[in-house]
Scaffold this active site. Sequence first.
Site, PDB file in Angstrom:
ATOM      1  N   HIS A  11       7.556   7.936  13.305  1.00  0.00           N
ATOM      2  CA  HIS A  11       6.570   6.857  13.087  1.00  0.00           C
ATOM      3  C   HIS A  11       5.230   7.194  13.772  1.00  0.00           C
ATOM      4  O   HIS A  11       4.769   6.465  14.650  1.00  0.00           O
ATOM      5  CB  HIS A  11       7.102   5.502  13.587  1.00  0.00           C
ATOM      6  CG  HIS A  11       6.386   4.339  12.963  1.00  0.00           C
ATOM      7  ND1 HIS A  11       7.006   3.130  12.722  1.00  0.00           N
ATOM      8  CD2 HIS A  11       5.099   4.201  12.522  1.00  0.00           C
ATOM      9  CE1 HIS A  11       6.127   2.299  12.176  1.00  0.00           C
ATOM     10  NE2 HIS A  11       4.964   2.925  12.042  1.00  0.00           N
ATOM     11  N   ARG A  53       6.828   1.735   5.508  1.00  0.00           N
ATOM     12  CA  ARG A  53       7.738   1.000   6.385  1.00  0.00           C
ATOM     13  C   ARG A  53       9.182   1.346   6.059  1.00  0.00           C
ATOM     14  O   ARG A  53       9.536   1.503   4.885  1.00  0.00           O
ATOM     15  CB  ARG A  53       7.555  -0.521   6.218  1.00  0.00           C
ATOM     16  CG  ARG A  53       6.401  -1.091   7.037  1.00  0.00           C
ATOM     17  CD  ARG A  53       6.679  -0.995   8.545  1.00  0.00           C
ATOM     18  NE  ARG A  53       5.569  -1.447   9.369  1.00  0.00           N
ATOM     19  CZ  ARG A  53       4.582  -0.680   9.829  1.00  0.00           C
ATOM     20  NH1 ARG A  53       4.536   0.610   9.530  1.00  0.00           N
ATOM     21  NH2 ARG A  53       3.648  -1.190  10.602  1.00  0.00           N
ATOM     22  N   ASP A  57       8.453   9.059   7.685  1.00  0.00           N
ATOM     23  CA  ASP A  57       7.861   8.742   8.986  1.00  0.00           C
ATOM     24  C   ASP A  57       8.437   7.446   9.562  1.00  0.00           C
ATOM     25  O   ASP A  57       8.284   7.183  10.747  1.00  0.00           O
ATOM     26  CB  ASP A  57       6.329   8.595   8.822  1.00  0.00           C
ATOM     27  CG  ASP A  57       5.608   8.397  10.155  1.00  0.00           C
ATOM     28  OD1 ASP A  57       5.903   9.164  11.112  1.00  0.00           O
ATOM     29  OD2 ASP A  57       4.759   7.497  10.255  1.00  0.00           O
ATOM     30  N   GLU A  82      14.403   1.866  14.077  1.00  0.00           N
ATOM     31  CA  GLU A  82      13.607   2.826  14.849  1.00  0.00           C
ATOM     32  C   GLU A  82      13.810   2.617  16.349  1.00  0.00           C
ATOM     33  O   GLU A  82      13.590   1.505  16.830  1.00  0.00           O
ATOM     34  CB  GLU A  82      12.129   2.668  14.491  1.00  0.00           C
ATOM     35  CG  GLU A  82      11.862   3.004  13.036  1.00  0.00           C
ATOM     36  CD  GLU A  82      10.399   2.924  12.631  1.00  0.00           C
ATOM     37  OE1 GLU A  82       9.545   2.656  13.503  1.00  0.00           O
ATOM     38  OE2 GLU A  82      10.110   3.129  11.459  1.00  0.00           O
TER      39      GLU A  82
HETATM   40  N1  LIG Z   1       3.350   5.103   9.380  1.00  0.00           N
HETATM   41  C1  LIG Z   1       2.446   4.404  10.010  1.00  0.00           C
HETATM   42  O1  LIG Z   1       2.268   4.552  11.215  1.00  0.00           O
HETATM   43  C2  LIG Z   1       1.559   3.464   9.242  1.00  0.00           C
HETATM   44  C3  LIG Z   1       0.186   3.350   9.537  1.00  0.00           C
HETATM   45  C4  LIG Z   1      -0.613   2.493   8.765  1.00  0.00           C
HETATM   46  C5  LIG Z   1      -0.036   1.740   7.747  1.00  0.00           C
HETATM   47  N2  LIG Z   1       1.317   1.839   7.531  1.00  0.00           N
HETATM   48  C6  LIG Z   1       1.968   1.077   6.460  1.00  0.00           C
HETATM   49  O2  LIG Z   1       1.438   1.547   5.226  1.00  0.00           O
HETATM   50  C7  LIG Z   1       1.520   0.499   4.267  1.00  0.00           C
HETATM   51  C8  LIG Z   1       0.157   0.326   3.610  1.00  0.00           C
HETATM   52  O3  LIG Z   1      -0.796  -0.060   4.586  1.00  0.00           O
HETATM   53  P1  LIG Z   1      -2.267  -0.491   4.125  1.00  0.00           P
HETATM   54  O4  LIG Z   1      -3.102  -0.571   5.357  1.00  0.00           O
HETATM   55  O5  LIG Z   1      -2.703   0.340   2.989  1.00  0.00           O
HETATM   56  O6  LIG Z   1      -1.990  -1.970   3.590  1.00  0.00           O
HETATM   57  P2  LIG Z   1      -2.877  -2.753   2.529  1.00  0.00           P
HETATM   58  O7  LIG Z   1      -2.514  -4.191   2.704  1.00  0.00           O
HETATM   59  O8  LIG Z   1      -4.305  -2.351   2.601  1.00  0.00           O
HETATM   60  O9  LIG Z   1      -2.321  -2.244   1.121  1.00  0.00           O
HETATM   61  C9  LIG Z   1      -1.028  -2.529   0.666  1.00  0.00           C
HETATM   62  C10 LIG Z   1      -1.055  -2.551  -0.842  1.00  0.00           C
HETATM   63  O10 LIG Z   1       0.276  -2.758  -1.304  1.00  0.00           O
HETATM   64  C11 LIG Z   1       0.207  -3.622  -2.425  1.00  0.00           C
HETATM   65  N3  LIG Z   1       1.492  -4.264  -2.690  1.00  0.00           N
HETATM   66  C12 LIG Z   1       1.964  -5.448  -2.224  1.00  0.00           C
HETATM   67  N4  LIG Z   1       3.183  -5.702  -2.757  1.00  0.00           N
HETATM   68  C13 LIG Z   1       3.471  -4.649  -3.553  1.00  0.00           C
HETATM   69  C14 LIG Z   1       4.576  -4.330  -4.378  1.00  0.00           C
HETATM   70  N5  LIG Z   1       5.621  -5.182  -4.514  1.00  0.00           N
HETATM   71  N6  LIG Z   1       4.565  -3.166  -5.037  1.00  0.00           N
HETATM   72  C15 LIG Z   1       3.496  -2.305  -4.958  1.00  0.00           C
HETATM   73  N7  LIG Z   1       2.415  -2.567  -4.209  1.00  0.00           N
HETATM   74  C16 LIG Z   1       2.399  -3.719  -3.505  1.00  0.00           C
HETATM   75  C17 LIG Z   1      -0.904  -4.604  -2.072  1.00  0.00           C
HETATM   76  O11 LIG Z   1      -1.403  -5.236  -3.237  1.00  0.00           O
HETATM   77  C18 LIG Z   1      -1.913  -3.701  -1.426  1.00  0.00           C
HETATM   78  O12 LIG Z   1      -2.858  -3.206  -2.352  1.00  0.00           O
HETATM   79  C19 LIG Z   1       2.018  -0.734   5.023  1.00  0.00           C
HETATM   80  O13 LIG Z   1       3.424  -0.799   4.889  1.00  0.00           O
HETATM   81  C20 LIG Z   1       1.679  -0.421   6.462  1.00  0.00           C
HETATM   82  O14 LIG Z   1       2.496  -1.111   7.377  1.00  0.00           O
HETATM   83  C21 LIG Z   1       2.107   2.700   8.238  1.00  0.00           C
END
Ligand SMILES: NC(=O)c1ccc[n+]([C@@H]2O[C@H](COP(=O)([O-])OP(=O)(O)OC[C@H]3O[C@@H](n4cnc5c(N)ncnc54)[C@H](O)[C@@H]3O)[C@@H](O)[C@H]2O)c1
Length: 318
Positions: free
Chosen positions: A281, A234, A258, A263
């Site tokens: 993105h 993000r 990304d 955005e």
């Molecule tokens: N670029 C894109 O289009 C796209 C697509 C999918 C997901 N994402 C983003 O990717 C990220 C991860 O997605 P996900 O599906 O794996 O989410 P998820 O909830 O499965 O995993 C997120 C992880 O981050 C950990 N976390 C929380 N706070 C934290 C901190 N302070 N420091 C380190 N780790 C921490 C959580 O414990 C969890 O294990 C999110 O920000 C999501 O919005 C972006």
Amino acid sequence: MEKMKIFVADSISKEGIAEFGKHPELELMVKTGLAPDKLAVELSDSVGLVVRSATQASREVIGAGKSLKVIGRAGAGVDNIDVAAASERGILVLNTPGGNAEAAGELAIAMMFALARELTRADASMKAGTWDKKSFSGCELLGKTLGLLGIGNVGSIVGSRALAMGMKVLAYDPFVSADKTKSLGFTLASFDKVIQTSDFISIHAPKTADTKGILDAKAFARMKKGVYIVNCARGGIVVEKDLLAALESGVVKGAGVDVYEKEPPDDWTLAKHPRVIATPHIGASTGEAQVNVSVMIARQIAAYLLKGEIINAVNGVK
Ligand SMILES: NC(=O)c1ccc[n+]([C@@H]2O[C@H](COP(=O)([O-])OP(=O)(O)OC[C@H]3O[C@@H](n4cnc5c(N)ncnc54)[C@H](O)[C@@H]3O)[C@@H](O)[C@H]2O)c1
């Protein structure tokens, strides 16, 4: 029988539309790209709202949905939804964790390869008709340390692929145990250790009060010279002006970005930087991921409205 109106504010796949279509009790209305005032009018008689990342389900928009019972995010991040405002009004917010994890994870891996071998710059030089073998001496991923910030759905996929490439994987995730991390083949480490010892740092945490600005000037100052940064999570988790300064000083050799603080960006300096590989993105933009998240959210919304069954809620409602 009065049908329940589900308003789809961002485009979802035809498979998702078909999934909703299995339930005659639900009536789908798809209108994308509406301005907030127009969306508010549409929501006045809607029971469900479906968004991806474009529509801002703000407090005002949610407030206009007098009959709203559920907001479904076809995707993972819910930072475009005012979850607190939804909770106050008893509106359930659902997302589809994991549905686009492979897509986002593969983009992060692609960024690492592209950064290591300067693929985009080498390609641009060929397109300009230049045969320049000397400018693109890259590095290998084999033997390098990848530091992951967050090892949920996406981070664990990135780590597992990195292991297959012969990388060592360090992970900082305050909500995952050392045992779970070990079973994935990664080493759990402190934030400081991850940023100080990694050759590549890839962010896969949600944007929260704790992670906003976590990679700032102070963090960059402690990194290894020549580190590569990947942010497919993000915008705002990395402070863009501090990343630019770290690229200029040479601390960061390259960055794959990304997602952005704004955005599309108002300021394109970072995206246009020669050592930044920038994408708009597109982490979740694969055909497979869009089908997954659309079908998942349609099933979850139908399950909640028709059977009271709650799957993947990000808030609690009474
Ligand atoms: N670029 C894109 O289009 C796209 C697509 C999918 C997901 N994402 C983003 O990717 C990220 C991860 O997605 P996900 O599906 O794996 O989410 P998820 O909830 O499965 O995993 C997120 C992880 O981050 C950990 N976390 C929380 N706070 C934290 C901190 N302070 N420091 C380190 N780790 C921490 C959580 O414990 C969890 O294990 C999110 O920000 C999501 O919005 C972006």
